[in-house]
Design a protein around this motif. Sequence first.
Motif, mmCIF file in Angstrom:
data_model
loop_
_atom_site.group_PDB
_atom_site.id
_atom_site.type_symbol
_atom_site.label_atom_id
_atom_site.label_comp_id
_atom_site.label_asym_id
_atom_site.label_seq_id
_atom_site.Cartn_x
_atom_site.Cartn_y
_atom_site.Cartn_z
ATOM 1 N N TYR A 76 38.273 44.045 30.605
ATOM 2 C CA TYR A 76 37.631 43.439 29.442
ATOM 3 C C TYR A 76 37.340 41.975 29.754
ATOM 4 O O TYR A 76 38.265 41.178 29.993
ATOM 5 C CB TYR A 76 38.547 43.542 28.221
ATOM 6 N N PRO A 77 36.059 41.570 29.770
ATOM 7 C CA PRO A 77 35.705 40.216 30.216
ATOM 8 C C PRO A 77 36.216 39.111 29.293
ATOM 9 O O PRO A 77 36.413 37.978 29.730
ATOM 10 C CB PRO A 77 34.174 40.239 30.256
ATOM 11 N N HIS A 78 36.442 39.423 27.992
ATOM 12 C CA HIS A 78 36.867 38.397 27.041
ATOM 13 C C HIS A 78 38.385 38.235 26.996
ATOM 14 O O HIS A 78 38.890 37.348 26.313
ATOM 15 C CB HIS A 78 36.357 38.747 25.641
ATOM 16 N N ASN A 116 44.566 41.925 29.710
ATOM 17 C CA ASN A 116 44.015 43.160 30.273
ATOM 18 C C ASN A 116 45.130 44.099 30.722
ATOM 19 O O ASN A 116 45.081 45.303 30.458
ATOM 20 C CB ASN A 116 43.102 42.843 31.455
ATOM 21 N N LYS A 154 40.335 34.528 33.043
ATOM 22 C CA LYS A 154 39.457 35.633 32.680
ATOM 23 C C LYS A 154 38.977 36.324 33.959
ATOM 24 O O LYS A 154 38.939 35.699 35.035
ATOM 25 C CB LYS A 154 38.253 35.111 31.881
ATOM 26 N N PRO A 155 38.591 37.587 33.881
ATOM 27 C CA PRO A 155 38.149 38.318 35.078
ATOM 28 C C PRO A 155 37.042 37.637 35.860
ATOM 29 O O PRO A 155 36.991 37.739 37.089
ATOM 30 C CB PRO A 155 37.688 39.670 34.498
ATOM 31 N N LYS A 156 36.149 36.924 35.168
ATOM 32 C CA LYS A 156 35.027 36.294 35.879
ATOM 33 C C LYS A 156 35.496 35.211 36.840
ATOM 34 O O LYS A 156 34.762 34.823 37.751
ATOM 35 C CB LYS A 156 34.022 35.710 34.881
ATOM 36 N N ARG A 216 40.563 41.266 41.027
ATOM 37 C CA ARG A 216 40.245 42.138 39.892
ATOM 38 C C ARG A 216 40.805 43.540 40.104
ATOM 39 O O ARG A 216 41.308 44.161 39.167
ATOM 40 C CB ARG A 216 38.724 42.203 39.704
#
Length: 352
Positions: free
Chosen positions: A87-89, A95, A130-132, A139
Amino acid sequence: MTGVTLKQAIKRYGDVQVIHGIDLEIEDGEFCVFVGPSGCGKSTLLRMIAGLEETSAGEIHIGARDVTRLDPSDRGVAMVFQTYALYPHMTVGENMGFGLRMNGVPAAEIKEKVGMASDILKLGPYLDRKPKALSGGQRQRVAIGRAIVRGPEVFLFDEPLSNLDAELRVEMRVEIARLHKDIGATMIYVTHDQVEAMTLADKIVVLRAGKIEQVGAPLELYRDPDNRFVAGFIGSPAMNFLGGKVVAGGVEVPGLGRTVAVEASLPSEGTEVTLGVRPEHLEVRRGEGALSAELSEALGGVSYLHLDTPTGERMIVEERGDDRASEGDTVDVTFEPRRAMIFDRETGLRIR
């Protein structure tokens, strides 16, 4: 943790049968790899174990439980997919703990389990990111951590390294091998990459067209394949295959221009067979023979010499050391008789 047993497992899509009566025993704590070419049924078989694909016939047991008709959530498995599906947010920690939170697990317990998983995967410094802000390998570790916090009986991996570059694939192979050693869980891993299979597995299951070709330890399959398919699939570069005919004294191999002695119980004279020998078991002799060096791949400590035979068959020879053949050289190859494998031309089965 516990093992997995498949008994005559079958999968059909309408009138088309894609998994053909699989019998398989995966021991408690074992790292088992399903390997085979695209379309062989390895991912379908994994999804049947997970409950994401309905089993048309047969049984699937996890430990002492028959889980054939159970929902995925009731099977005690956790699956890591090819795509990270984060989930990017959410942060890394959120997560990893999301599934537990959805199941009503207390926050303190979630924090404890996420902390344990992050320690195993060395994700502690990234829990608030965050994942980004993560690399591809990081990841994928988060996706694995999300599986760990659930405390499953069996971990299922569906080509988890396919989206990574070559360097990260090597790094993550080491991470997954270390993870298995640390937690001792039963793991089933799907890949089309036989290098991954050889380096990770306690047991390899070689699949083709929905059937098991051979099951065994990595070096067992490498050294003692049951048929030409397994011999050609396990090992990199692949085994060389040359057509031949049984004659007095061995096998006449037109591609080599001579009769070679082999250590096998050969069928009657005149029987057509296939001779197989691995690139690393061949030795090059320059300036003699009838083989033409078409290409030399120099990779540093090793070179792969591609040869053309008079019969149009191709061969690859592994060379080491400083004195190596070059493109355009005329060469011959030799090998020890015990290194040669003989296969039935019609069935592909090994002749021992």
